[in-house]
Design an enzyme around this catalytic site. Structure first.
Site, short mmCIF file in Angstrom:
data_model
loop_
_atom_site.label_atom_id
_atom_site.label_comp_id
_atom_site.label_asym_id
_atom_site.label_seq_id
_atom_site.Cartn_x
_atom_site.Cartn_y
_atom_site.Cartn_z
N HIS A 1 11.35 9.09 -1.82
CA HIS A 1 9.91 9.06 -1.78
C HIS A 1 9.43 9.79 -3.21
CE1 HIS A 1 6.03 8.78 0.07
NE2 HIS A 1 6.11 9.74 0.77
N CYS B 1 4.79 17.33 2.91
CA CYS B 1 4.30 15.92 2.37
C CYS B 1 3.29 15.62 3.53
CB CYS B 1 5.50 15.17 2.28
SG CYS B 1 6.51 14.69 3.77
N ARG C 1 6.85 0.15 1.39
CA ARG C 1 7.57 1.10 2.26
C ARG C 1 8.43 0.54 3.24
NH1 ARG C 1 4.49 6.14 5.10
NH2 ARG C 1 5.00 6.77 3.19
N GLN D 1 5.40 10.65 -3.60
CA GLN D 1 5.18 12.05 -3.13
C GLN D 1 5.61 13.08 -3.93
OE1 GLN D 1 3.55 12.96 0.18
NE2 GLN D 1 3.44 14.68 -0.96
N ASP E 1 9.87 19.51 5.54
CA ASP E 1 9.64 18.06 6.17
C ASP E 1 9.86 18.17 7.47
OD1 ASP E 1 8.59 15.51 6.23
OD2 ASP E 1 10.30 14.56 5.12
N ARG F 1 -1.59 12.95 -4.11
CA ARG F 1 -1.11 11.60 -3.95
C ARG F 1 -1.80 10.33 -4.71
NH1 ARG F 1 2.35 10.43 0.08
NH2 ARG F 1 2.63 8.31 -0.90
N1 NVA Z 1 10.62 12.28 5.75
C1 NVA Z 1 9.43 11.86 6.36
C2 NVA Z 1 8.36 11.73 5.26
C3 NVA Z 1 7.13 11.00 5.84
C4 NVA Z 1 6.07 11.11 4.70
C5 NVA Z 1 9.56 10.25 6.83
O1 NVA Z 1 10.58 9.58 6.05
O2 NVA Z 1 9.38 9.91 7.86
N1 CP Z 2 3.13 11.78 2.91
C1 CP Z 2 3.03 10.55 3.32
O1 CP Z 2 3.85 9.90 2.67
O2 CP Z 2 2.29 10.16 4.22
P1 CP Z 2 2.02 8.77 5.08
O3 CP Z 2 3.46 8.59 5.71
O4 CP Z 2 0.71 9.16 5.86
O5 CP Z 2 1.93 7.97 3.71
#
Ligand code: NVA
Ligand code: CP
Length: 300
Positions: free
Chosen positions: A129, A259, A102, A132, A219, A287
């Protein structure tokens, strides 16, 4: 399929294969049927950003498959001090069987895959992502018994989720509409891909996008890395909220998904969130199952 880097790389058949295996692994888990497909294998998980769901679901998923997860905070790795990603990839390839990462830059994930010789899984970048979205498609299919021909509506920031939902939805045969404010549209690569589909619509009018939708998804307005823009974005995204008015435009039995984490009264009202909590938390659960399927396909 050698890696899971972004939805654009997957064919419809590969997506459906992953969802079918995810359904099977979920069934086996619920019925106490062991499935140690990755016995003795190790997954390294590199995190440059915070996570609850991704970290815990990959970690638990790896245990359930008989393998070992290794949590690697970027703060503690030499990568955080500037060691090139190419070298990190080559070193980790000598120790472990797969990498989940990540991070911010999609190019970093692509470079890991290119320079290492083990499968790489994208656990979220600014661009995409995919884990997800596989869980989201699995959840939609659970509730609606199909994907083909359904209408998916995304309201909000043209971020990693928007990019991945548009591509994933179109690939499996859904109609996709996205409502994003001007200046916050999805990535140009995604729009280029979507251009070829008559059943894709991009608008800045949320009600129009939600019309007759089977699934409404949103989101956060400020993703990880954009925290300093929160106040500016609150103004830009005024009106891009999933609320009763949006839901009145969607089909009466429309699902709502998120998500998570969610910011109540920003991108979604508490009322709509709680009315659809069953779907949203099934989505979070899925997930685990979807990622286990991905790991079995890539590392099994
Ligand atoms: N769009 C959000 C998703 C978190 C799971 C982010 O990137 O922070
Ligand atoms: N939806 C998601 O990826 O959650 P986290 O940021 O908690 O991993």
């Amino acid at each position: 399929m050698k890696h899971l880097l972004k939805m654009l790389d997957l064919s419809k058949e590969e997506i459906i294969d992953i969802l079918n295996l995810a359904d099977q692994l979920k069934y086996e888990l619920k019925h106490g049927i062991p499935h140690p497909h990755l016995r003795g294998k190790t997954l390294g998980m590199i995190f440059q950003k915070a996570s609850t769901r991704t970290r815990v679901s990959f970690e638990v998923g790896m245990y359930q498959l008989g393998g070992y997860p290794l949590f690697l905070s970027a703060n503690d790795l030499q990568i955080g001090r500037g060691e090139p990603v190419q070298d990190t990839a080559r070193v980790l390839s000598r120790y472990i069987d797969g990498i989940m990462i990540r991070t911010y830059d999609q190019a970093e994930v692509e470079a890991l895959a290119e320079h290492g010789n083990i499968p790489v899984i994208n656990g979220l970048t600014d661009f995409s992502h995919p884990c997800q979205v596989l869980a989201d498609l699995m959840t939609i299919r659970e509730y609606k018994n199909r994907l083909d021909g359904l209408k998916l509506c995304y309201i909000g920031d043209g971020n990693n989720m928007a990019n991945s939902l548009i591509v994933g939805g179109l690939k499996v045969g859904m109609s996709v509409s996205a409502a994003c404010p001007k200046g916050y549209e999805p990535h140009s690569t995604v729009l280029d891909f979507a251009k070829g589909f008559e059943c894709f619509e991009l608008t800045d009018k949320p009600i129009e996008a939600a019309k007759d939708a089977d699934v409404v998804i949103t989101d956060v307005w400020a993703s990880m890395g954009h925290e300093s823009e929160r106040e500016k974005r609150k103004i830009a995204f005024n009106g891009y909220q999933v609320n009763d008015e949006i839901m009145a435009a969607a089909k009466p039995d429309a699902m709502v998904m998120h998500c998570l984490p969610a910011h109540r009264e920003e991108e979604i009202t508490t009322k709509v969130f709680e009315e659809h909590a069953a779907e949203i938390f099934d989505e979070a659960e899925n997930r685990l199952h979807a990622q286990k399927a991905v790991m079995v396909k890539l590392m099994g």
